[in-house]
Design a protein around this motif. Structure first.
Motif, PDB file in Angstrom:
ATOM      1  N   ILE A  84       0.836  -1.191   0.000  1.00 21.18           N
ATOM      2  CA  ILE A  84       0.000   0.000   0.000  1.00 21.18           C
ATOM      3  C   ILE A  84       0.879   1.252   0.000  1.00 21.18           C
ATOM      4  CG2 ILE A  84      -0.180   0.103   2.516  1.00 21.18           C
ATOM      5  CD1 ILE A  84      -2.971   0.958   0.035  1.00 21.18           C
ATOM      6  N   GLY A  85       0.532   2.188  -0.843  1.00 26.46           N
ATOM      7  CA  GLY A  85       1.235   3.457  -0.901  1.00 26.46           C
ATOM      8  C   GLY A  85       0.239   4.595  -0.807  1.00 26.46           C
ATOM      9  N   ILE A  86       0.695   5.786  -1.064  1.00 27.77           N
ATOM     10  CA  ILE A  86      -0.157   6.956  -0.925  1.00 27.77           C
ATOM     11  C   ILE A  86      -0.344   7.629  -2.277  1.00 27.77           C
ATOM     12  CG2 ILE A  86       1.723   8.554  -0.378  1.00 27.77           C
ATOM     13  CD1 ILE A  86      -0.195   9.733   1.762  1.00 27.77           C
ATOM     14  N   LEU A  87      -1.571   8.017  -2.565  1.00 24.63           N
ATOM     15  CA  LEU A  87      -1.887   8.713  -3.809  1.00 24.63           C
ATOM     16  C   LEU A  87      -1.929  10.222  -3.614  1.00 24.63           C
ATOM     17  CD1 LEU A  87      -4.825   6.432  -5.036  1.00 24.63           C
ATOM     18  CD2 LEU A  87      -2.424   6.335  -5.753  1.00 24.63           C
ATOM     19  N   ASP A  88      -2.352  10.639  -2.441  1.00 25.53           N
ATOM     20  CA  ASP A  88      -2.543  12.070  -2.189  1.00 25.53           C
ATOM     21  C   ASP A  88      -2.590  12.276  -0.687  1.00 25.53           C
ATOM     22  OD1 ASP A  88      -3.039  14.760  -2.525  1.00 25.53           O
ATOM     23  OD2 ASP A  88      -5.134  14.520  -3.095  1.00 25.53           O
ATOM     24  N   VAL A  89      -2.219  13.449  -0.237  1.00 22.24           N
ATOM     25  CA  VAL A  89      -2.358  13.832   1.160  1.00 22.24           C
ATOM     26  C   VAL A  89      -2.690  15.310   1.189  1.00 22.24           C
ATOM     27  CG1 VAL A  89       0.154  14.150   1.344  1.00 22.24           C
ATOM     28  CG2 VAL A  89      -1.221  13.965   3.412  1.00 22.24           C
ATOM     29  N   PHE A  90      -3.688  15.681   1.977  1.00 25.74           N
ATOM     30  CA  PHE A  90      -4.114  17.079   1.967  1.00 25.74           C
ATOM     31  C   PHE A  90      -4.689  17.472   3.314  1.00 25.74           C
ATOM     32  CE2 PHE A  90      -7.755  14.570   0.565  1.00 25.74           C
ATOM     33  CZ  PHE A  90      -8.781  15.059   1.362  1.00 25.74           C
ATOM     34  N   THR A  91      -4.800  18.775   3.527  1.00 18.94           N
ATOM     35  CA  THR A  91      -5.429  19.323   4.717  1.00 18.94           C
ATOM     36  C   THR A  91      -6.227  20.557   4.316  1.00 18.94           C
ATOM     37  OG1 THR A  91      -5.077  20.274   6.914  1.00 18.94           O
ATOM     38  CG2 THR A  91      -3.387  20.704   5.265  1.00 18.94           C
ATOM     39  N   PRO A  92      -7.372  20.768   4.945  1.00 18.17           N
ATOM     40  CA  PRO A  92      -8.125  21.998   4.681  1.00 18.17           C
ATOM     41  C   PRO A  92      -7.574  23.182   5.476  1.00 18.17           C
ATOM     42  CG  PRO A  92      -9.333  20.634   6.217  1.00 18.17           C
ATOM     43  CD  PRO A  92      -8.123  19.843   5.804  1.00 18.17           C
ATOM     44  N   ASP A  93      -6.658  22.912   6.402  1.00 20.28           N
ATOM     45  CA  ASP A  93      -6.106  23.980   7.236  1.00 20.28           C
ATOM     46  C   ASP A  93      -5.094  24.792   6.439  1.00 20.28           C
ATOM     47  OD1 ASP A  93      -7.601  22.894   9.350  1.00 20.28           O
ATOM     48  OD2 ASP A  93      -6.006  21.445   9.734  1.00 20.28           O
ATOM     49  N   VAL A  94      -5.053  26.099   6.680  1.00 18.80           N
ATOM     50  CA  VAL A  94      -4.263  26.980   5.812  1.00 18.80           C
ATOM     51  C   VAL A  94      -3.012  27.538   6.465  1.00 18.80           C
ATOM     52  CG1 VAL A  94      -6.241  27.619   4.399  1.00 18.80           C
ATOM     53  CG2 VAL A  94      -5.705  28.967   6.428  1.00 18.80           C
ATOM     54  N   THR A  95      -2.884  27.453   7.769  1.00 18.36           N
ATOM     55  CA  THR A  95      -1.678  27.946   8.440  1.00 18.36           C
ATOM     56  C   THR A  95      -1.218  26.926   9.466  1.00 18.36           C
ATOM     57  OG1 THR A  95      -2.868  29.084  10.217  1.00 18.36           O
ATOM     58  CG2 THR A  95      -2.413  30.348   8.198  1.00 18.36           C
ATOM     59  N   LEU A  96       0.011  27.045   9.880  1.00 20.50           N
ATOM     60  CA  LEU A  96       0.561  26.125  10.858  1.00 20.50           C
ATOM     61  C   LEU A  96      -0.199  26.199  12.174  1.00 20.50           C
ATOM     62  CD1 LEU A  96       2.901  24.098  11.147  1.00 20.50           C
ATOM     63  CD2 LEU A  96       4.226  25.939  12.206  1.00 20.50           C
ATOM     64  N   GLU A  97      -0.593  27.420  12.574  1.00 24.87           N
ATOM     65  CA  GLU A  97      -1.326  27.592  13.823  1.00 24.87           C
ATOM     66  C   GLU A  97      -2.670  26.864  13.796  1.00 24.87           C
ATOM     67  OE1 GLU A  97       0.290  29.930  12.300  1.00 24.87           O
ATOM     68  OE2 GLU A  97       1.782  30.551  13.779  1.00 24.87           O
ATOM     69  N   LYS A  98      -3.305  26.791  12.639  1.00 23.54           N
ATOM     70  CA  LYS A  98      -4.611  26.145  12.516  1.00 23.54           C
ATOM     71  C   LYS A  98      -4.520  24.694  12.050  1.00 23.54           C
ATOM     72  CE  LYS A  98      -7.119  30.442  11.544  1.00 23.54           C
ATOM     73  NZ  LYS A  98      -7.991  31.152  10.571  1.00 23.54           N
ATOM     74  N   PHE A  99      -3.313  24.222  11.857  1.00 24.58           N
ATOM     75  CA  PHE A  99      -3.110  22.874  11.330  1.00 24.58           C
ATOM     76  C   PHE A  99      -3.441  21.841  12.410  1.00 24.58           C
ATOM     77  CE2 PHE A  99       0.324  19.654   9.914  1.00 24.58           C
ATOM     78  CZ  PHE A  99      -0.608  18.924   9.215  1.00 24.58           C
ATOM     79  N   ASN A 100      -4.580  21.166  12.253  1.00 24.85           N
ATOM     80  CA  ASN A 100      -5.042  20.208  13.258  1.00 24.85           C
ATOM     81  C   ASN A 100      -5.226  18.790  12.724  1.00 24.85           C
ATOM     82  OD1 ASN A 100      -5.290  21.991  15.536  1.00 24.85           O
ATOM     83  ND2 ASN A 100      -7.028  22.926  14.477  1.00 24.85           N
ATOM     84  N   GLY A 101      -5.114  18.617  11.426  1.00 21.11           N
ATOM     85  CA  GLY A 101      -5.285  17.276  10.888  1.00 21.11           C
ATOM     86  C   GLY A 101      -5.103  17.228   9.392  1.00 21.11           C
ATOM     87  N   PHE A 102      -5.061  16.012   8.868  1.00 23.98           N
ATOM     88  CA  PHE A 102      -4.896  15.849   7.421  1.00 23.98           C
ATOM     89  C   PHE A 102      -5.530  14.536   6.991  1.00 23.98           C
ATOM     90  CE2 PHE A 102      -1.184  14.148   9.541  1.00 23.98           C
ATOM     91  CZ  PHE A 102      -0.944  12.932   8.912  1.00 23.98           C
ATOM     92  N   TYR A 103      -5.657  14.366   5.693  1.00 32.58           N
ATOM     93  CA  TYR A 103      -6.296  13.195   5.099  1.00 32.58           C
ATOM     94  C   TYR A 103      -5.293  12.459   4.206  1.00 32.58           C
ATOM     95  CZ  TYR A 103     -10.669  15.538   6.444  1.00 32.58           C
ATOM     96  OH  TYR A 103     -11.679  16.158   7.137  1.00 32.58           O
ATOM     97  N   LEU A 104      -5.332  11.131   4.262  1.00 29.74           N
ATOM     98  CA  LEU A 104      -4.488  10.285   3.426  1.00 29.74           C
ATOM     99  C   LEU A 104      -5.351   9.603   2.374  1.00 29.74           C
ATOM    100  CD1 LEU A 104      -2.553   8.561   6.331  1.00 29.74           C
ATOM    101  CD2 LEU A 104      -1.648  10.353   4.847  1.00 29.74           C
TER     102      LEU A 104
END
Length: 371
Positions: A84-104
């Motif tokens: 298994i590998g990764i196709l995409d990774v993203f987050t809706p958060d726009v700054t480091l201060e608001k960065f609370n999670g991401f999607y694989l």
């Protein structure tokens, strides 16, 4: 609640708010576990079905942040058709201060070997093809210096074309070899407690905190020990029960093997057992071909130093009709230097940076855009 970031939309799935890229539509829940939840989706760019994983509170603690970082690094490192590998990774958060999670985002496979085995009788050709693919994946991950600590049919994802992938994430869901959260680069702290008991190698049971790469990676084929489970008519209630059943098949180990054990308790236990002769595998596996029996005997060797490796197993005559050396590739060594890092949460967040869906080392800008 603020509006979704441009290029994203929101959807509530099983009482959890998802905010994903517009390109991923028709989200459907697939499974959940201790560290996250998974949905299937359709990628409108490619028209293919994918699996999207949302981690639960990856920055709730330093330990969770480190696990999340490890999972992403491992997924990015794996570039093999049977892993298994990764196709995409993203987050809706726009700054480091608001960065609370991401999607694989990973390939969606549809089912796993455990389900297939429950519902249909596999032909010899199909078994050969599935095991060959599994060994190719194992050779690849072992060559990178990584081991998989809970390899079992439920962690072997299969698609409708009988293509198999080893799955690794922090919880098992019914897609490929999906347990990168339990997969670890070899270290001196590994124990057997995370491994489903039926799938523990004897050396894991016997040595526990003395789990080394020799024990489980360069010579690792512990995932084949579940075959022994099928030889006995009941479930094991403890590790010692399991070990006893294994030895009813492999025979009582030699004195040389006992001397290699690091645990004195393990040595004493082995010495206390009555002597048992190794069983004739052909008489136990009456419907398997002679080559399959021979391969299995090489895999089910109690001494890990004598046990066949994945790379060696691929050279066995059993796979001669489908053997293709060009497909049996090795990986680059995995850099695990960060595993020894103990960082505060803000510093762990800085280790993550997203650009066009790719993980990169961030700049020192505290307001780095995660896009």
């Amino acid at each position: 609640m603020s509006s979704p970031k441009n290029g994203f939309y929101r959807q509530e799935i099983t009482k959890t708010l998802w905010e994903v890229r517009d390109r991923y539509r028709d989200l459907q829940p697939v499974g959940s576990g201790a560290y996250g939840t998974v949905c299937s989706a359709v990628d409108r760019r490619s028209g293919t079905k994918v699996a999207i994983k949302k981690l639960y509170r990856p920055f709730q603690s330093q330990i969770l942040a480190k696990r999340a970082y490890r999972e992403l690094r491992l997924l990015k490192h794996m570039k093999h058709e049977n892993v298994i590998g990764i196709l995409d990774v993203f987050t809706p958060d726009v700054t480091l201060e608001k960065f609370n999670g991401f999607y694989l985002v990973m390939p969606f496979m549809g089912t796993d070997l455990s389900k297939i085995m429950k519902h249909e009788k596999l032909s010899e050709d199909r078994i050969q093809f599935l095991v060959y693919q599994m060994l190719k994946g194992l050779k690849y991950i072992h060559s990178s210096g990584i081991i998989h600590r809970d390899l079992k049919p439920g962690n072997l994802a299969v698609n409708e074309d009988c293509e198999l992938k080893l799955v690794w994430v922090y919880f098992v869901f019914l897609l490929q070899i999906l347990d990168f959260g339990l997969a670890r680069h070899t270290d001196a702290e590994m124990t057997g407690y995370v491994v489903t008991r039926w799938y523990r190698a004897p050396e894991v049971i016997l040595n526990w905190m003395h789990y080394t790469q020799t024990d489980c990676s360069s010579k690792e084929t512990h995932h084949f020990y579940p075959v022994v489970k099928d030889f006995v008519p009941y479930f094991w209630y403890s590790d010692l029960d399991q070990l006893t059943e294994i030895m009813k098949i492999t025979g009582t180990p030699s004195q040389d093997f006992v001397q290699k054990l690091k645990s004195q308790d393990a040595k004493n236990y082995i010495k206390s057992l009555p002597k048992v002769q190794k069983k004739d595998f052909a008489s136990v596996l009456k419907h398997a071909s002679p080559l399959a029996v021979n391969l299995l005997e090489n895999m089910l060797v109690l001494d890990a130093e004598e046990r066949v490796t994945a790379a060696e197993a691929l050279m066995h005559p059993y796979f001669e009709p489908i053997h293709d050396p060009e497909e049996e590739i090795e990986a680059e060594k995995y850099d695990d230097t960060f595993d020894n890092m103990d960082l505060p949460l803000d510093e762990w967040k800085r280790e993550f940076s997203f650009k066009n869906g790719q993980l990169e080392r961030p700049s020192q800008n505290k307001n780095i855009l995660l896009c």
